[in-house]
Structures are given as C-alpha cells and as structure tokens.
Scaffold this active site. Structure first.
Site, short mmCIF file in Angstrom:
data_model
loop_
_atom_site.label_atom_id
_atom_site.label_comp_id
_atom_site.label_asym_id
_atom_site.label_seq_id
_atom_site.Cartn_x
_atom_site.Cartn_y
_atom_site.Cartn_z
N GLY A 180 0.84 -1.20 0.00
CA GLY A 180 0.00 0.00 0.00
C GLY A 180 0.87 1.24 0.00
O GLY A 180 2.10 1.16 0.16
N LYS A 181 0.29 2.37 -0.20
CA LYS A 181 1.02 3.64 -0.12
C LYS A 181 0.01 4.77 0.02
O LYS A 181 -1.13 4.64 -0.42
CB LYS A 181 1.85 3.85 -1.40
CG LYS A 181 3.05 4.74 -1.21
CD LYS A 181 4.18 4.00 -0.57
CE LYS A 181 5.37 4.87 -0.30
NZ LYS A 181 6.51 4.08 0.17
N GLY A 182 0.45 5.87 0.62
CA GLY A 182 -0.44 7.01 0.75
C GLY A 182 0.32 8.30 0.54
O GLY A 182 1.56 8.31 0.54
#
Ligand code: NAD
Length: 428
Positions: A117-119
């Site tokens: 994931g990444k944000g």
C-alpha cells in the site's frame, strides 16, 4: 523527474526515467518469463483499492484550505497492505499507485506476510507549521479510516513524514475506535510501541546483502572499498555500520559535495562534521572530490542511497563497481540494467537490498500485537536471517532461470503473490 546528467531531456530519456514505466517493464518481463496466466497478470498489475480524499484544514492564520490525499492498496493477497505515507507538493495518484505496487513486490521478496500500500498528501511541509501538519494528518487519517487498521492496512513514514506523524495517525485511529491500537502504524517512537533497531534497519539490511554478495564474489568484507551516495537515513546508517564492521568507506557523495579517503573515511567524525556544519563539504580528514564523478570510482560496492534514476543509460557504462547495492528505491533504469549486466556488475535490486526497513516494520507490528517487546539483538538477528535467506533465494533463482538478480527478485515476488491468489481463489 530530473535527470542527473547535463544532457538535454529527450522523450526517450523522459520515458526511461518514469518510475511507473520502469516498474511495468520489470513486471512484464518477470510475468512473461513465469508464463503467468494473462488474467492473473491483469489482477496483479491492477491496484485493489484507491481512495482520494479532499481534506479541509484550518491554517494558523484562520484561513480554510483544502488538501488532497490518497491511499492506495495494491494487494492484500498475502496480508494487510503495508506502505508509507508521503507529504510533498507533487504527489500524484499515479506515483502512489506505483509505490504501492512496489511495496507488494518488496514484502513478497522477503516473504513477510504483508501486501502493498502507499499514501500521500499533496502539501508542502516546508511552509506548514507543526500544528498545521498535525491537523492535516489527523483529518487525513479520519478520512482514510475505513481502509486502515492492523489487519487491513498499516501505514509507515515516507518522504517528509516521521515518527511524530505516525504518533498522530495512531492517536487519531485510537480515538475513533475507542482504545489504543499501536499496531495500526509502524515507524512509531519507541515509547509508543516502536521497535528497537528500526532506524538502522534499512542500512543494516543493505550491509547484510552487500556482505553476502562480496562473499560470493570472493572478496573479504574487511578489504572491500565502498562508495555511498546519500548520507541520510539509509546511506548514513549503512556507512556507520559498515565502517564499524571494518569496510573501507572510501567515498560519501552528497547533494552539495563528495569526500574521498583511499584508506577509509572516519564515518563517525564525518557525521559529526555534517551535524555541525550541515554539509559533508570541508571535512578535513578527506579530499574533496567532484560529486558528479564520484559514483564512477573504482570500488567493490557502490550503494546509491539517495534518490531514484541516478544510474541511467547515459552513465551506466562508467560504473566501475563490482557490486551495485540499491539502498534507494528505483536508482537504476531498465536501460541501465542491460549495460550493467553486459559489464558484469552484480546488482542487488532495491526490492531486496532495501527491504530491511519493511522487515523490521513487520517485527514492530508483531511486537505491538503481542504486547511483548524484543531486545535489539533479537531484532537484528531475525533481520539477518531474513535478509540472508532471501538474498540466497534470489541469487539461486537467477542462476537457475538464467536471468539477472532484479528479474529473479520480481519473478519470485510475482510467483509468491500469484500463488496466494490461486490458493485463495477469486471471490465472486
Ligand atoms: P534521507 O532524506 O534521510 O536521505 C537522503 C540523502 O540523500 C540526504 O542526505 C540528501 O541530501 C541526499 N541526496 C539527495 N539527492 C542527492 C544526490 N543527487 N546526490 C547525493 N546525495 C543526495 O532519505 P532516506 O530515508 O535515507 O531514503 C533514501 C532512499 O532510500 C530513497 O530512495 C528512499 O525511498 C529509499 N528507502 C528508504 C527507506 C528507509 O527506511 N528510510 C527504506 C527503503 C527505501
């Protein structure tokens, strides 16, 4: 994306430096070699979930501003999504997507039970006060709350976010669910459930795989000459640990200058000089050298640990290192890979070389969930086991399938994620 050479930007070069295209090129090659089913390849290349949020935040002067943030979960096939949150003015959904996919492959290469994931939040932290950053972080957390959680998606620090940011995310999440949930983020302060050994973990992992590669090539680590680009978290820690272990760190290259000492730099003294002056320049126990050419020094290990796209088709032929150990994410372009392979440079690809950080993040998550904390020796010993084992697997895989280490790492990762999806089946 800025090139690191002075040549004019051409379309071809611009494409070469695009991280999404670089990741795609490696994915395609690995998928083709694995003979991956077309449908499964489609599943693996598509992010599972993408959330865009627009967050209203009151600035210190009373004005109301709206910031845009993203959270992307590329895959949860092998476990909760795992990946950092970055704050920068030029964050885009495409970039966050590419980085989320990268995390899936990285976690799979070292075989830890996480997806990717990444944000990110589009903002310029240099012009924001700590109070403004706190309000942005808390509102961003509230908006992505349905996606995150210890069993769902576990954020961590990335560019321009840090331990404090993680403490705010953890607190906001905990206030919403009504109890303290330390395992919702990693990279926290030690006093809030962080792990011993986390700050050193990425640099330590780089040191471990570089040592394994040196042994394979028959070079005594104690006589190895090492050049490191970037004296920050990854490069600085790797330099400190490797110098303590007896390696000769002959050059450190920073953005504003580079230093060289054929007998090995006194890394602790250099770190102190940088702390006092803000730069490696002017360090008296070394020669000043041109930072644009220091990467081409004759050495055993070159460790780019600063930023992406520093080894390109324009300069790869000038690399004289035996081993390229990628501390940074994406330092080498696909076109440069071919040149390095032709010149016999042994590449330890980023998704393996710098996976020590996410590995100790996994340890942090385990410790938080157990409520039982390990001493630093145990953290380091378990990190060592994972890095050594998976370095061996990647190198064996490369030899068995006649591919370079990077494609081998991607093949291993894709295979592991594809296998998990096949075992689980497609829910419909
Ligand atoms: P950092 O900001 O702590 O350090 C980067 C250093 O590189 C800084 O000192 C900066 O001045 C220097 N630098 C920037 N551009 C340069 C250039 N062109 N030439 C020479 N030096 C330059 O960042 P970091 O956390 O050490 O991350 C470095 C790289 O490692 C990034 O690609 C990051 O994505 C990757 N990475 C970091 C971690 C981690 O745990 N910190 C984990 C995996 C990958």
């Amino acid at each position: 994306m800025e090139p690191t050479t002075n040549i004019p930007i051409t379309d071809a070069l611009e494409r070469e430096l695009n991280p999404w295209l670089a990741a795609e090129a490696r994915f395609d090659e690995a998928a083709n070699r694995l003979g991956l089913d077309e449908g499964l390849a489609k599943v693996l290349r598509t992010p599972a979930k993408e959330l865009t949020v627009h967050i209203p935040v009151q600035l210190d002067d009373g004005r109301l501003e709206v910031f845009t943030g993203y959270r992307v979960q590329h895959s949860i096939a092998r476990g909760p999504a795992k990946g950092g949150v970055r704050y920068a003015p030029d964050v885009t959904l495409d970039e966050v997507r590419a980085l989320a996919a990268w995390m899936t492959w990285k976690c799979a290469v070292v075989n830890i039970p996480f997806g990717g994931g990444k944000g990110g939040v589009v903002c310029d932290p240099r012009v924001l006060s700590d109070f403004e950053l706190e309000r942005i972080t808390r509102r961003y957390t509230a908006e992505i709350l349905p996606l995150i959680g210890p069993e769902r998606d576990v954020p961590a620090p990335d560019m321009n976010t840090n331990e404090q940011t993680m403490a705010w995310i953890m607190d906001t999440y905990s206030m919403h669910v009504g109890r303290t949930v330390t395992a919702v983020v990693t990279g926290k302060p030690l006093d809030l459930g962080g792990s011993r050994g986390r700050p050193e973990a990425t640099g330590r992992g780089c040191m471990i795989v570089a040592r394994e590669a040196l042994r394979m090539l028959g070079v005594e680590p104690a006589s190895a000459r090492v050049v490191i680009q970037g004296f920050g978290n990854v490069g600085g820690m790797a330099a400190r640990l490797m110098s303590r272990a007896g390696y000769k760190i002959v050059s450190i290259i920073e953005v504003d200058g580079a230093v060289f000492n054929a007998n090995g730099l006194d890394v602790a003294a250099l770190a102190e000089h940088r702390r006092q002056t803000g730069s490696v320049v002017g360090f008296s126990a070394a020669e000043a050298i041109d930072p644009s050419t220091a990467m081409f020094l004759d050495c055993d290990v070159l460790m780019p640990a600063a930023r992406e796209n520093v080894v390109t088709s324009e300069n790869a032929a000038r690399i004289r290192a035996r081993i390229l150990c990628e501390g940074a994410n994406g330092p080498t372009t696909p076109a440069a890979d071919r040149i390095l392979a032709a010149n016999g440079v042994f590449v330890i690809p980023d998704i393996l070389a710098n996976a020590g950080g996410v590995t100790v993040s996994y340890f942090e998550w385990v410790q938080d969930r157990q409520g039982f904390f390990w001493n630093e020796d145990l953290v380091n010993q378990r990190l060592e086991e994972i890095m050594v084992e998976n370095f061996g697997r990647v190198v064996d895989y490369a030899a068995r399938h006649g591919v370079d280490n990077r494609i081998a790492a991607y093949m291993l990762a894709l295979d592991r994620v594809a296998f998990a999806i096949k075992l689980r089946g497609i829910y419909a």
